[in-house]
Motif scaffolding. Structure first.
Motif, PDB file in Angstrom:
ATOM      1  N   LEU A 500     113.401  68.601  64.061  1.00 45.36           N
ATOM      2  CA  LEU A 500     114.715  68.261  64.604  1.00 45.36           C
ATOM      3  C   LEU A 500     114.646  68.197  66.130  1.00 45.36           C
ATOM      4  CD1 LEU A 500     117.242  67.796  62.884  1.00 45.36           C
ATOM      5  CD2 LEU A 500     118.072  70.018  63.668  1.00 45.36           C
ATOM      6  N   LYS A 501     113.953  69.195  66.714  1.00 42.56           N
ATOM      7  CA  LYS A 501     113.807  69.227  68.174  1.00 42.56           C
ATOM      8  C   LYS A 501     113.091  67.982  68.667  1.00 42.56           C
ATOM      9  CE  LYS A 501     113.933  74.106  69.307  1.00 42.56           C
ATOM     10  NZ  LYS A 501     113.018  75.203  68.962  1.00 42.56           N
ATOM     11  N   ALA A 502     112.122  67.529  67.871  1.00 48.41           N
ATOM     12  CA  ALA A 502     111.357  66.346  68.282  1.00 48.41           C
ATOM     13  C   ALA A 502     112.113  65.052  68.003  1.00 48.41           C
ATOM     14  CB  ALA A 502     110.003  66.331  67.563  1.00 48.41           C
ATOM     15  N   GLY A 503     113.347  65.190  67.542  1.00 53.94           N
ATOM     16  CA  GLY A 503     114.176  63.999  67.349  1.00 53.94           C
ATOM     17  C   GLY A 503     114.040  63.358  65.987  1.00 53.94           C
ATOM     18  N   ASN A 504     113.345  64.014  65.042  1.00 51.67           N
ATOM     19  CA  ASN A 504     113.227  63.451  63.700  1.00 51.67           C
ATOM     20  C   ASN A 504     114.342  64.005  62.813  1.00 51.67           C
ATOM     21  OD1 ASN A 504     112.488  62.480  61.220  1.00 51.67           O
ATOM     22  ND2 ASN A 504     110.689  63.802  60.996  1.00 51.67           N
ATOM     23  N   ARG A 505     115.331  63.156  62.497  1.00 45.02           N
ATOM     24  CA  ARG A 505     116.469  63.613  61.712  1.00 45.02           C
ATOM     25  C   ARG A 505     116.291  63.297  60.225  1.00 45.02           C
ATOM     26  NH1 ARG A 505     121.032  64.939  63.269  1.00 45.02           N
ATOM     27  NH2 ARG A 505     121.110  65.859  65.329  1.00 45.02           N
ATOM     28  N   SER A 506     115.182  62.718  59.863  1.00 45.88           N
ATOM     29  CA  SER A 506     114.934  62.358  58.456  1.00 45.88           C
ATOM     30  C   SER A 506     114.686  63.616  57.621  1.00 45.88           C
ATOM     31  CB  SER A 506     113.713  61.441  58.394  1.00 45.88           C
ATOM     32  OG  SER A 506     113.109  61.492  57.128  1.00 45.88           O
ATOM     33  N   ILE A 507     114.852  63.491  56.302  1.00 47.54           N
ATOM     34  CA  ILE A 507     114.522  64.632  55.456  1.00 47.54           C
ATOM     35  C   ILE A 507     113.011  64.760  55.269  1.00 47.54           C
ATOM     36  CG2 ILE A 507     116.705  64.718  54.183  1.00 47.54           C
ATOM     37  CD1 ILE A 507     115.381  63.117  51.965  1.00 47.54           C
ATOM     38  N   PHE A 508     112.282  63.752  55.690  1.00 48.59           N
ATOM     39  CA  PHE A 508     110.825  63.821  55.610  1.00 48.59           C
ATOM     40  C   PHE A 508     110.242  64.094  56.992  1.00 48.59           C
ATOM     41  CE2 PHE A 508     111.853  60.463  52.322  1.00 48.59           C
ATOM     42  CZ  PHE A 508     111.798  61.338  51.249  1.00 48.59           C
ATOM     43  N   SER A 509     109.370  65.066  57.069  1.00 46.47           N
ATOM     44  CA  SER A 509     108.690  65.339  58.330  1.00 46.47           C
ATOM     45  C   SER A 509     107.686  64.230  58.613  1.00 46.47           C
ATOM     46  CB  SER A 509     107.973  66.687  58.245  1.00 46.47           C
ATOM     47  OG  SER A 509     107.000  66.634  57.223  1.00 46.47           O
ATOM     48  N   ARG A 510     107.227  64.180  59.858  1.00 47.13           N
ATOM     49  CA  ARG A 510     106.246  63.147  60.204  1.00 47.13           C
ATOM     50  C   ARG A 510     104.973  63.335  59.396  1.00 47.13           C
ATOM     51  NH1 ARG A 510     106.841  64.879  66.272  1.00 47.13           N
ATOM     52  NH2 ARG A 510     107.142  66.785  65.062  1.00 47.13           N
ATOM     53  N   LEU A 512     104.647  64.587  56.405  1.00 50.09           N
ATOM     54  CA  LEU A 512     104.821  64.151  55.023  1.00 50.09           C
ATOM     55  C   LEU A 512     104.799  62.628  54.934  1.00 50.09           C
ATOM     56  CD1 LEU A 512     105.263  64.803  52.083  1.00 50.09           C
ATOM     57  CD2 LEU A 512     107.695  65.107  52.509  1.00 50.09           C
ATOM     58  N   LEU A 513     105.442  61.974  55.903  1.00 48.68           N
ATOM     59  CA  LEU A 513     105.456  60.513  55.902  1.00 48.68           C
ATOM     60  C   LEU A 513     104.048  59.938  56.017  1.00 48.68           C
ATOM     61  CD1 LEU A 513     108.625  59.676  58.048  1.00 48.68           C
ATOM     62  CD2 LEU A 513     108.273  59.319  55.590  1.00 48.68           C
ATOM     63  N   GLU A 514     103.281  60.511  56.946  1.00 43.92           N
ATOM     64  CA  GLU A 514     101.901  60.027  57.116  1.00 43.92           C
ATOM     65  C   GLU A 514     101.097  60.152  55.835  1.00 43.92           C
ATOM     66  OE1 GLU A 514      99.965  62.183  60.299  1.00 43.92           O
ATOM     67  OE2 GLU A 514     101.568  61.503  61.666  1.00 43.92           O
ATOM     68  N   ASN A 515     101.230  61.323  55.221  1.00 46.26           N
ATOM     69  CA  ASN A 515     100.453  61.558  54.003  1.00 46.26           C
ATOM     70  C   ASN A 515     100.889  60.673  52.855  1.00 46.26           C
ATOM     71  OD1 ASN A 515      98.369  63.921  54.015  1.00 46.26           O
ATOM     72  ND2 ASN A 515      99.981  64.479  55.451  1.00 46.26           N
ATOM     73  N   LEU A 603     113.429  57.587  50.209  1.00 42.02           N
ATOM     74  CA  LEU A 603     112.051  57.189  49.985  1.00 42.02           C
ATOM     75  C   LEU A 603     111.960  55.677  49.780  1.00 42.02           C
ATOM     76  CD1 LEU A 603     109.279  58.563  49.631  1.00 42.02           C
ATOM     77  CD2 LEU A 603     109.669  58.512  47.172  1.00 42.02           C
ATOM     78  N   GLY A 604     112.895  55.152  49.001  1.00 47.11           N
ATOM     79  CA  GLY A 604     112.922  53.711  48.736  1.00 47.11           C
ATOM     80  C   GLY A 604     113.135  52.923  50.019  1.00 47.11           C
ATOM     81  N   ARG A 605     113.957  53.486  50.902  1.00 50.94           N
ATOM     82  CA  ARG A 605     114.218  52.808  52.176  1.00 50.94           C
ATOM     83  C   ARG A 605     112.977  52.800  53.060  1.00 50.94           C
ATOM     84  NH1 ARG A 605     119.618  54.577  52.746  1.00 50.94           N
ATOM     85  NH2 ARG A 605     118.826  56.550  53.500  1.00 50.94           N
ATOM     86  N   THR A 606     112.274  53.961  53.065  1.00 48.80           N
ATOM     87  CA  THR A 606     111.117  54.082  53.945  1.00 48.80           C
ATOM     88  C   THR A 606     109.917  53.270  53.447  1.00 48.80           C
ATOM     89  OG1 THR A 606     111.875  56.353  54.155  1.00 48.80           O
ATOM     90  CG2 THR A 606     109.839  55.795  55.284  1.00 48.80           C
ATOM     91  N   PHE A 607     109.725  53.266  52.145  1.00 46.99           N
ATOM     92  CA  PHE A 607     108.582  52.526  51.595  1.00 46.99           C
ATOM     93  C   PHE A 607     109.080  51.464  50.621  1.00 46.99           C
ATOM     94  CE2 PHE A 607     107.033  56.825  52.501  1.00 46.99           C
ATOM     95  CZ  PHE A 607     105.961  56.551  53.324  1.00 46.99           C
ATOM     96  N   PRO A 608     109.569  50.367  51.124  1.00 46.14           N
ATOM     97  CA  PRO A 608     110.116  49.358  50.207  1.00 46.14           C
ATOM     98  C   PRO A 608     109.060  48.936  49.195  1.00 46.14           C
ATOM     99  CG  PRO A 608     110.460  48.733  52.514  1.00 46.14           C
ATOM    100  CD  PRO A 608     109.560  49.922  52.511  1.00 46.14           C
ATOM    101  N   GLY A 609     109.486  48.797  47.971  1.00 43.50           N
ATOM    102  CA  GLY A 609     108.570  48.298  46.952  1.00 43.50           C
ATOM    103  C   GLY A 609     107.779  49.364  46.215  1.00 43.50           C
ATOM    104  N   ILE A 610     107.854  50.648  46.626  1.00 44.23           N
ATOM    105  CA  ILE A 610     107.067  51.598  45.846  1.00 44.23           C
ATOM    106  C   ILE A 610     107.810  51.961  44.569  1.00 44.23           C
ATOM    107  CG2 ILE A 610     105.866  52.611  47.830  1.00 44.23           C
ATOM    108  CD1 ILE A 610     107.588  55.134  47.236  1.00 44.23           C
TER     109      ILE A 610
END
Ligand code: ADP
Ligand code: ZN
Length: 829
Positions: A500-510, A512-515, A603-610
């Motif tokens: 949150l401090k780093a400005g990531n308001r998503s429910i997924f951390s950076r 988790l997204l990378e992985n 999740l669908g928004r972040t990775f369209p088509g999965i």
């Protein structure tokens, strides 16, 4: 000669046993464990005979009939019921009847048949009305007569008529839903040659009927055994009339054959029978201990065996090989699982290893299916029964082995309906009574069980490493798999406050997204885990903080997206989301927390088509849905599976290389002494789903409390560390295993009544304590429960804590009859 029987009745509130006379007509049929009908005050009731005796001072009335000549409970089960009744402070009748399959234990009904003429001579108004009714409508059951006649005392009148030989009364059982199922079959009744010769003469030449009958008969000539007629219809296009035609000419014989309703039909055929695997050395050592116990069961049955194996260490293979040995010795085995729908893989592996010998007890079975499985086990036709906690009571004469998988699971405790008991405790007693070997398997043993294992010297079999199967290089023939230990997945803790401090308001951390990105790129699979339902945990006003709660249960309502509404998961109260805040009128209502649907959307928004699958209580409501979802996922028809607690159990999915725990904190702050233990178990189990295949795996654990000990130990797969930490805490605050608890709960619509009754009872208990010379016992409360209201009723509780609070309560049992009494409950919420 035993002329009396001691009978336990299936009537709520009637805790005692009663003596009855065995009429001469029933001599020899009334034996220990049979189900009978007896008169009780002005009605009839079902009863189970727990003893027959030559003398009785109390017996006055007679047993009316025996419903099933075979005992419905074995002597060891009666003994078990007695012990459980003592230990759980439940009436013996409640426990004994809960051992029967549903449907058998319904209250008896009686079928009345009119035998006399219309002239009954001297008779009262009620008798005449009863006669007219039965003459007009034919035989009726007691409940139908209740509904049809305005006279409440008609049963007395009926008895007078029975004595005069004008009326017959007979108990009806089993209820229609649990009657054995029969199919009509057809079989050739003459030689194939004779049948062959008749073929041209089966109807008018050129008629369609002739063609149908010929097809039928030809088929029966080819298949010389009884065939289900529906099948015959299907292959020949014939019908019932054609069958009768052939039967009348003596060409075929029609009969009825009983069939077992087998819920496994179809499943059992799917998998090829499997052979035992070559064990790793850890597995081998563990198995040897179990086999040794099986050989000298009398001695061994005194202590349970704890099979402590990390997730993926191959516990099921050990169960399978232990069961195989029990079967070789001519014994039967019981395998209990927390919830059968969530352990399809365990079930399949048993079915494939022991084709035709496994019976399944399942909450979604029809009453008839359950009844059949129960009878097959009782007849000794099933070697293995798999089921949830209630399956422990399946009658098995040659029981020799009891296995409880995931023995730490709270679902082994029955808290929904009385009797309240713990299947692990029940299994321990039962194993002792039947000289069976008991195996408790877990990757995260219950703290109390593990403590006892050490203190009382139970055998603890450790499987500290995962088994991994490695495909052999191409070209190499057998063995095509080799086994080597595999590492547990690496767990990365992500502090969501930093995100949150780093400005990531998503429910997924950076992280988790990378992985996720990598996994999807590599064509592997991921699981996202959440232990809450609905699109968000609760709804609150951004301006004043007001939280919307259920008006009946006072717990936060859960927001659901499709359709958009708020639901109470305790009582199913539903309402729309308000536009404005009921407290301050503000317009900013917000969903806080997370649900599976919300994760799916994002999740669908972040990775369209999965390809995403969701497994939670709303997607799994339909029969078979869990299995379907898991099968789809196992066959790689989806990239990500999002799910709740359900995912934590028994799944073995080799392609899953990433598990994301979206919010690990949930559940940690509940006001319950087991909250941390529960969270630790769940996190460890979920993390254990990752990296079961040759590609390894990792876990990303997102949390707002990274310093919490349960989270830290779970991240390091450190059970021993957690155990010692937790044990010290329990010691300081004096909770189990350092004390035993009894929870007394009172429920009522009226808040004042609950309060007053609770105060009154607490007062009594304090007096009992002061008058008792027993070890110290402490009263905690009375206080409202955490879930203050349930289904419109207020809940208060009193907790007794001490060395033996059960002992203290036992003499006062009758005074507690309006209270819900739970001994050693797994939760105090
Ligand atoms: P657990 O119940 O301990 O989590 P499982 O019994 O599901 O673990 O085993 C995990 C996986 O390892 C399964 O796919 C199983 O078939 C495989 N496995 C277990 N033992 C062996 C063995 N001795 N040889 C080959 N594969 C094994
Ligand atoms: Zn509610």
């Amino acid at each position: 000669m035993h002329r009396y029987a001691r009978v336990v009745l299936d009537l709520p509130g009637v805790g005692r046993e009663f003596d009855y006379i065995i009429p001469s007509a029933l001599q020899g049929r009334v034996q220990k464990g049979v189900l009978v009908v007896v008169p009780f005050s002005d009605r009839r009731a079902y009863g189970i005979v727990i003893e027959t005796c030559t003398q009785s001072e109390y017996a006055q009335r007679m047993i009316e009939s025996v419903l099933d000549d075979r005992p419905v409970v074995a002597p060891s089960q009666i003994e078990l019921a007695r012990i459980l009744s003592e230990n759980t402070l439940s009436p013996l009748g409640a426990i004994l009847f809960s051992m029967l399959p549903p449907g058998l234990s319904q209250q008896a009904d009686v079928l009345y048949t009119w035998l006399g003429s219309d002239e009954i001579g001297e008779a009262g108004e009620t008798e005449r009305a009863l006669m007219r009714l039965l003459v007009r409508r034919g035989p009726l059951r007691g409940r139908q007569i209740d509904a049809a006649l305005p006279y409440r005392d008609w049963r007395t009148a009926a008895r007078r008529l029975i004595r005069r030989g004008l009326l017959r009364a007979e108990p009806v059982l089993p209820p229609s839903s649990v009657r054995p199922k029969v199919v009509r079959t057809a079989q050739l009744a003459c030689s194939p040659e004779e049948a062959q010769a008749q073929l041209p003469h089966l109807g008018r030449p050129g008629s369609v009927a002739l063609v149908r009958r010929q097809a039928m008969l030809r088929f029966l000539i080819q298949e010389p055994w009884p065939l289900d007629v529906t099948w015959l219809y299907a292959v020949s296009g014939g019908n019932r009339a054609d069958l009768d035609y052939l039967a009348e000419r003596g060409l075929i014989r029609l009969s009825e054959t009983e069939v077992w309703r087998d819920p496994l039909e179809g499943i059992a055929a799917v998998d090829e029978p499997t052979a035992p695997l070559n064990l790793t050395s850890d597995q081998q050592r563990a198995l040897e201990v179990i086999l040794e116990c099986l050989h000298q069961s009398e001695e061994a049955a005194k202590k349970p065996i704890l099979l402590f194996g990390v997730t993926g260490s191959g516990k099921i293979e050990i169960y399978l090989q232990s069961v195989a040995e029990a079967l070789v010795q001519g014994k039967q085995a019981l395998v209990l699982v927390p919830e059968i729908a969530l352990t399809p893989q365990l079930v399949r592996r048993f079915l494939a290893r022991f084709p035709g010998q496994v019976g399944l007890i399942h909450s979604r079975l029809s009453a008839g299916e359950r009844y059949d499985t129960w009878r097959r086990a009782r007849d000794g036709r099933l070697g293995v029964v798999i089921g949830p906690r209630s399956a422990l009571f399946t009658p098995m004469e040659r029981l020799g082995l009891i296995i409880l998988d995931e023995a730490h699971e709270p679902s082994y405790y029955q808290s929904e309906t009385p009797p309240y008991y713990h299947a692990v405790q029940a299994a321990m007693e039962y194993a002792r009574l039947t000289s069976s070997v008991l195996v408790l398997g877990s990757a995260t043993p219950d703290i109390v069980q593990y403590y006892r294992a050490q203190k009382e010297g139970w055998p603890v079999l450790r499987l500290p490493e995962r088994v991994q199967t490695v495909l052999a290089p191409k070209g190499q023939e057998s063995p095509n798999v080799t086994v080597k230990p595999a590492p547990l997945p690496q767990v990365k803790i992500v502090d969501m406050r930093q995100e949150l401090k780093a400005g990531n308001r998503s429910i997924f951390s950076r992280a988790l997204l990378e992985n996720l990105e990598q996994v999807i790129q590599a064509g592997q699979q991921a699981i996202l885990y959440l232990n809450r339902l609905g699109a968000s945990t609760y709804v609150f006003c951004r301006e004043c903080g007001y939280v919307l709660k259920c008006p009946r249960c006072e717990i936060p309502l859960t927001y659901h997206l499709d359709p958009a509404e708020l639901i109470c998961h305790r009582c199913n109260y539903r309402r729309l989301v308000p536009k404005t805040c009921p407290q301050c009128g503000g317009h900013e209502f917000r969903h806080y927390g997370l649900g599976t649907e919300r994760v799916e959307q994002e999740l669908g928004r972040t990775f369209p088509g999965i390809r995403i699958l969701r497994l939670d209580s709303s997607t799994s409501r339909v029969k078979g849905a869990v299995d379907l979802i898991l099968t789809h996922f196992a066959h790689h028809q989806a990239d990500v599976l999002i799910g709740t607690q359900m995912l934590a159990k028994g799944l073995d999915l080799p392609l899953v290389t990433l598990v994301g725990i979206v919010l690990a904190d949930v559940g940690l702050t509940l006001p319950d002494f087991r909250a941390a233990e529960r969270a630790f178990q769940l996190l460890t189990q979920v993390a254990g789903r990752a990296g079961r295949g040759p590609w390894g795996g990792r876990v990303i654990l997102q949390t707002f409390q990274p310093e919490h000990y349960a989270i830290r130990y779970a991240a390091h797969h450190d059970y021993e560390g957690f155990f010692h930490h937790e044990l010290e805490l329990r010691r300081t605050i004096g909770y189990p295993p350092f004390a035993r608890l009894v929870r007394l709960e009172f429920r009522h619509k009226d808040r004042r009544t609950v309060e007053q009754e609770s105060e009154r009872m607490a007062e009594h208990i304090r007096r009992w304590i002061s008058e008792s010379d027993q070890p110290r016992c402490e009263v905690i409360g009375p206080a409202p429960c955490f879930y203050t209201r349930l289904e419109g009723r207020y809940r208060w509780q009193i907790v007794l804590r001490g060395e033996d609070p059960i002992f203290l309560l036992r003499p006062h049992f009758s005074e507690l009859k309006d209270w819900r009494v739970e001994v050693d409950p797994p939760s105090l919420l």
